[in-house]
Design a protein around this motif. Structure first.
Motif, mmCIF file in Angstrom:
data_model
loop_
_atom_site.group_PDB
_atom_site.id
_atom_site.type_symbol
_atom_site.label_atom_id
_atom_site.label_comp_id
_atom_site.label_asym_id
_atom_site.label_seq_id
_atom_site.Cartn_x
_atom_site.Cartn_y
_atom_site.Cartn_z
ATOM 1 N N ALA A 84 0.831 -1.210 0.000
ATOM 2 C CA ALA A 84 0.000 0.000 0.000
ATOM 3 C C ALA A 84 0.863 1.257 0.000
ATOM 4 C CB ALA A 84 -0.933 -0.013 1.211
ATOM 5 N N GLY A 85 1.933 1.255 0.802
ATOM 6 C CA GLY A 85 2.843 2.401 0.801
ATOM 7 C C GLY A 85 3.548 2.567 -0.525
ATOM 8 N N ALA A 86 3.919 1.439 -1.142
ATOM 9 C CA ALA A 86 4.650 1.491 -2.414
ATOM 10 C C ALA A 86 3.812 2.106 -3.524
ATOM 11 C CB ALA A 86 5.099 0.085 -2.813
ATOM 12 N N LEU A 87 2.513 1.936 -3.466
ATOM 13 C CA LEU A 87 1.647 2.429 -4.538
ATOM 14 C C LEU A 87 1.208 3.876 -4.349
ATOM 15 C CD1 LEU A 87 -0.610 -0.731 -5.086
ATOM 16 C CD2 LEU A 87 1.419 -0.015 -6.380
ATOM 17 N N THR A 88 1.446 4.442 -3.169
ATOM 18 C CA THR A 88 0.985 5.810 -2.905
ATOM 19 C C THR A 88 2.110 6.820 -2.686
ATOM 20 O OG1 THR A 88 0.729 5.187 -0.570
ATOM 21 C CG2 THR A 88 -1.240 5.104 -1.954
ATOM 22 N N LEU A 89 3.179 6.417 -2.027
ATOM 23 C CA LEU A 89 4.233 7.372 -1.690
ATOM 24 C C LEU A 89 4.885 8.015 -2.913
ATOM 25 C CD1 LEU A 89 6.072 8.842 0.274
ATOM 26 C CD2 LEU A 89 7.517 6.804 0.364
ATOM 27 N N PRO A 90 5.249 7.281 -3.964
ATOM 28 C CA PRO A 90 5.946 7.923 -5.085
ATOM 29 C C PRO A 90 5.172 9.092 -5.687
ATOM 30 C CG PRO A 90 6.150 5.542 -5.241
ATOM 31 C CD PRO A 90 5.168 5.807 -4.144
ATOM 32 N N VAL A 91 3.861 8.933 -5.849
ATOM 33 C CA VAL A 91 3.047 10.005 -6.432
ATOM 34 C C VAL A 91 3.030 11.229 -5.513
ATOM 35 C CG1 VAL A 91 0.728 10.640 -7.185
ATOM 36 C CG2 VAL A 91 1.625 8.364 -7.701
ATOM 37 N N LEU A 92 2.834 10.991 -4.231
ATOM 38 C CA LEU A 92 2.763 12.102 -3.283
ATOM 39 C C LEU A 92 4.099 12.815 -3.148
ATOM 40 C CD1 LEU A 92 0.577 10.304 -0.612
ATOM 41 C CD2 LEU A 92 -0.120 12.247 -2.029
ATOM 42 N N PHE A 93 5.204 12.039 -3.189
ATOM 43 C CA PHE A 93 6.527 12.649 -3.088
ATOM 44 C C PHE A 93 6.766 13.593 -4.258
ATOM 45 C CE2 PHE A 93 11.040 12.881 -3.945
ATOM 46 C CZ PHE A 93 11.591 13.083 -2.695
ATOM 47 N N ALA A 94 6.444 13.129 -5.476
ATOM 48 C CA ALA A 94 6.633 13.986 -6.648
ATOM 49 C C ALA A 94 5.789 15.248 -6.541
ATOM 50 C CB ALA A 94 6.291 13.207 -7.916
ATOM 51 N N ALA A 95 4.584 15.126 -5.968
ATOM 52 C CA ALA A 95 3.697 16.276 -5.852
ATOM 53 C C ALA A 95 4.244 17.330 -4.890
ATOM 54 C CB ALA A 95 2.308 15.823 -5.400
ATOM 55 N N VAL A 96 4.968 16.904 -3.856
ATOM 56 C CA VAL A 96 5.538 17.853 -2.897
ATOM 57 C C VAL A 96 6.449 18.848 -3.615
ATOM 58 C CG1 VAL A 96 7.145 18.092 -0.953
ATOM 59 C CG2 VAL A 96 5.362 16.345 -0.883
ATOM 60 N N PHE A 97 7.235 18.356 -4.571
ATOM 61 C CA PHE A 97 8.189 19.206 -5.284
ATOM 62 C C PHE A 97 7.676 19.610 -6.661
ATOM 63 C CE2 PHE A 97 10.838 16.911 -2.215
ATOM 64 C CZ PHE A 97 11.593 17.953 -1.692
ATOM 65 N N ALA A 98 6.351 19.670 -6.824
ATOM 66 C CA ALA A 98 5.775 19.963 -8.140
ATOM 67 C C ALA A 98 5.943 21.415 -8.560
ATOM 68 C CB ALA A 98 4.293 19.589 -8.151
ATOM 69 N N GLY A 99 6.436 22.261 -7.661
ATOM 70 C CA GLY A 99 6.683 23.657 -8.029
ATOM 71 C C GLY A 99 5.412 24.421 -8.323
ATOM 72 N N PRO A 100 4.491 24.545 -7.353
ATOM 73 C CA PRO A 100 3.230 25.249 -7.610
ATOM 74 C C PRO A 100 3.481 26.738 -7.844
ATOM 75 C CG PRO A 100 3.501 24.895 -5.262
ATOM 76 C CD PRO A 100 4.630 24.156 -5.929
ATOM 77 N N PRO A 101 2.609 27.401 -8.601
ATOM 78 C CA PRO A 101 2.771 28.852 -8.835
ATOM 79 C C PRO A 101 2.315 29.652 -7.613
ATOM 80 C CG PRO A 101 0.789 28.076 -9.924
ATOM 81 C CD PRO A 101 1.456 26.853 -9.341
ATOM 82 N N LEU A 102 2.922 29.356 -6.478
ATOM 83 C CA LEU A 102 2.562 29.982 -5.219
ATOM 84 C C LEU A 102 3.822 30.487 -4.533
ATOM 85 C CD1 LEU A 102 0.138 27.175 -3.923
ATOM 86 C CD2 LEU A 102 -0.551 29.348 -4.956
ATOM 87 N N GLN A 103 3.664 31.452 -3.650
ATOM 88 C CA GLN A 103 4.780 31.979 -2.881
ATOM 89 C C GLN A 103 4.317 32.203 -1.439
ATOM 90 O OE1 GLN A 103 8.236 33.478 -4.422
ATOM 91 N NE2 GLN A 103 7.579 31.526 -5.260
ATOM 92 N N GLY A 104 5.282 32.259 -0.533
ATOM 93 C CA GLY A 104 4.991 32.612 0.841
ATOM 94 C C GLY A 104 4.068 31.637 1.553
ATOM 95 N N ASP A 105 3.089 32.166 2.273
ATOM 96 C CA ASP A 105 2.215 31.343 3.109
ATOM 97 C C ASP A 105 1.418 30.328 2.301
ATOM 98 O OD1 ASP A 105 3.178 32.882 5.124
ATOM 99 O OD2 ASP A 105 1.302 33.954 5.545
#
Length: 444
Positions: A84-105
């Motif tokens: 279960a961890g193997a099928l979910t963690l990779p996607v979420l990890f990539a999303a953390v560093f997805a570089g959203p067009p956001l700044q600050g808070d």
């Protein structure tokens, strides 16, 4: 005494450490500076973002351990959770560093939400993974063999995550693109590592235990009544805090004190090659003087390397390289030996044949994650107190001399002192080869 397990089980089990270490190392190395220098998040808030998911994980991981203990499956109690961890963690990890067009808070809120989810997915894999060596072999030294392989793969993971991840991130002209590419590559690596551990341990024994019917709090009370675990656990937490503080400080020191961000990968290689190479030596030393003594020596070697790194302004790159080698050798022992000692505690934790390994493993993994985040928090506190100025992706900020001193002390002297402090609780650890198998209530 059971027969020794096939070497393939040792190796495939160890391969799972690539995932657990990449997930801990890459955010520890790059997440704080990603927040402060690309998303314009203040150091204090960035430290809170790194810490928050670990607080959530601290509450949830013991429950994962309990549920894993109670799982009935043809795959055994651990591997379904690992999958279960193997099928979910990779996607979420990539999303953390997805570089959203956001700044600050707003950027801080986005990263915090995704990092919480990723931490929970990581625990679904890591908690049962950590519990396995204590229940699939009853050989005191074979547990060290398992963890020697694990330590070698930790070194490989740190080499890939600690050295390759910064290279991938910096190889793009745009910071957001670099972090996004790094997240995708590391996510693929997580997936391969976790699946290999799930598939490769299918030949491991699946011992049957009577599950514990009581709730989490009663089980936690039993866990902390385990006299060996309750002194090993704080020693391990201090080791993890020290490692987390030093790893988080590397990119700040190389970019600001040494003046060359490319040195991050060089110093990480100088740490990680000795980490992998010295693992068999720490195992041999643990056979000669037992695991507690070897763990104490490894902590001292790490601290010596940390003190050497404090002198970078005096002896430059050659001294930094030598000190990094010492850190790597010490880190090898503080990775291998506590994990092997934990497996001994797990093997002696069951009473009346009831499984409790998942509870102790849940405490251990959540404590490790929390400790590493505390290490990052100590560094962020040093940055905030010394006046470090955050910046956006396209900004260049010249830091004050006070800020430079703060980041150097926070990255070197602080982790050295924290590491040496682990010797106090470690001195009370008594579970040696001669005492494995004693009832948990035996007198110390």
């Amino acid at each position: 005494m059971t027969l020794a397990l096939p070497r393939s089980v040792h190796v495939w089990y160890g391969s799972g450490a690539v995932a657990t270490s990449v997930f801990n190392t890459v955010p520890g190395l790059l997440l704080l500076i990603y927040l402060t220098d690309s998303l314009a998040v203040s150091p204090a808030l960035a430290g809170a973002v790194v810490l928050l998911p670990k607080l959530v994980d601290l509450l949830v991981s013991p429950y994962i351990g309990v549920w894993s203990d109670r799982t009935r499956s043809s795959w055994g109690p651990r591997r379904p959770w690992m999958l279960a961890g193997a099928l979910t963690l990779p996607v979420l990890f990539a999303a953390v560093f997805a570089g959203p067009p956001l700044q600050g808070d707003a950027a801080a809120a986005y990263v915090a939400l995704l990092f919480v989810a990723a931490a929970l997915a990581a625990s679904m894999f890591q908690v049962p993974y950590t519990a396995m060596p204590g229940e699939i072999t009853d050989d005191y030294h074979e547990r060290s063999t398992f963890n020697a392989w694990r330590t070698a793969f930790v070194g490989l993971a740190l080499l890939l995550g600690g050295a390759a991840a910064p290279v991938i991130q910096s190889s793009f002209g745009d910071d957001a693109t670099g972090y996004r590419a790094m997240g995708l590559v590391m996510g693929a690596l997580l997936l391969a590592s976790m699946l290999s551990a799930v598939v490769g341990t299918r030949r491991a024994p699946r011992p049957a235990h009577v599950h514990r019917s009581e709730g989490l709090l009663p089980q936690l009370r039993v866990a902390f009544a385990h006299r060996h675990f309750r002194v090993l656990f704080p020693a391990f937490l201090l080791m993890s805090v020290a490692g987390g503080t030093m790893v988080a400080g590397v990119p700040y020191v190389t970019a600001n004190v040494m003046g060359e961000p490319a040195y991050t990968s060089i110093l990480m290689v100088c740490v990680l090659v000795p980490l992998m190479a010295s693992a068999p030596l720490w195992k041999r030393l643990s056979v000669r003087i037992d695991k507690r003594g070897a763990a104490g020596w490894s902590a001292a070697v790490f601290a010596l390397g940390g003190l050497g790194l404090l002198l970078i302004p005096l002896w430059g790159v050659p001294g930094a390289v030598l000190s990094s080698v010492l850190v790597g050798i010490g880190l090898s022992g503080t990775t291998l030996l506590p994990a092997s000692m934990l497996a001994d505690c797990l093997a002696s934790a069951d009473d009346a044949g009831r499984r409790q390994g998942g509870v102790l493993a849940g405490l251990w993994t959540s404590g490790e994650a929390m400790a590493q985040s505390v290490g990052t928090g100590l560094l962020s506190l040093s940055l905030a107190v010394s006046g470090y100025v955050e910046s956006g992706a396209d900004e260049v900020v010249r830091q004050s001399d006070e800020a430079l001193r703060g980041m150097l002390v926070g990255s070197t002297l602080v982790p050295a002192v924290v590491m040496l402090s682990c010797l106090a609780p470690l001195s009370f650890y008594r579970l040696t080869a001669a005492r494995v198998g004693e009832p948990d209530g035996a007198a110390v």
